[in-house]
Design a protein around this motif. Structure first.
Motif: not given
Length: 234
Positions: A82-108
């Motif tokens: 719905w968010l994608r259709d309403t805004t015209g932006k490519p909203y989606r659920l993140p992949s697991e890899a994208e999520w972990e990249y984001a949560v780490r914020g450059g940390t290990t």
């Protein structure tokens, strides 16, 4: 495991907080989408099912700026569609890899704010999990030696963000990703895409929640949960 290299080749944006009740309510009002009632709730010794519970009545008080809970994977997919259709932006659920990249914020480190016992003491600055508040209700459960002030969910934006400026990805509520469940990273995509083969009746949850013990506040922590299940910690 096993640890594996992932290259995220294209820039991406991700929500700076968890999706709120008010945001989900706007989707419900606009579309008439009607999730089936019933939600599993934390008892202190596991989960039980309340057939009357729902995102609007998760068995504890919330306001519009709390994260929406009792939302299964299909509900989450309907929302981002719905968010994608309403805004015209490519909203989606993140992949697991994208999520972990984001949560780490450059940390290990295990958690973006550090490792070791001192990180558990500092947990209440960064994440909502079992703590001194929880000990009063569930004294037999392991808790952080600090007090985050929240027994269940907290309003988004209440904790310090990670180095990417993202808040609440660790603790508060588990978050759905796009990926089908695998109990190993053997054969996982190396380019950050979602892994859409395997046990697709189960989807990957990341991030831990208000009802999790401190040791589970790890950037690598993951669960495979039936896509149709709803929990008041997800």
């Amino acid at each position: 495991g096993p640890q594996h290299d992932v290259t995220i080749a294209a820039a991406l944006a991700i929500g700076t907080t968890e999706v709120t009740r008010a945001q989900f309510a706007a989707f419900i009002a606009a579309t008439g989408y009607a999730p089936e009632p019933g939600c599993r709730y934390f008892t202190g010794a596991g989960f039980d099912n309340d057939p009357k519970a729902s995102w609007a009545a998760p068995r504890f008080a919330q306001t519009g700026d709390h994260p929406v809970v009792c939302v299964n994977w299909y509900d989450a997919l309907a929302y981002v569609t719905w968010l994608r259709d309403t805004t015209g932006k490519p909203y989606r659920l993140p992949s697991e890899a994208e999520w972990e990249y984001a949560v780490r914020g450059g940390t290990t480190t295990r958690r973006f704010w550090g490792d070791g016992p001192e990180a558990l003491v500092a947990a209440c600055t960064y994440a909502n999990a079992l703590d001194a508040t929880s000990q009063e209700v569930w004294p037999d459960l392991e808790s952080s030696p600090c007090d985050d002030g929240h027994l269940t969910t907290n309003p988004v934006g209440a904790f310090a963000p990670n180095p990417f400026g993202l808040e609440g990805m660790t603790g508060n509520v588990w978050e759905w990703t796009e990926d089908c469940w695998h109990d190993s990273y053997d054969g996982a995509p190396a380019d950050g895409r979602a892994w859409l083969t395997g046990a697709c009746d189960r989807r990957v949850l990341r991030g831990a929640s208000w009802d999790d013990v401190p040791k589970d506040l790890r950037s690598s922590n993951r669960l495979g949960v039936p896509a149709e299940n709803r929990y008041n910690s997800v």
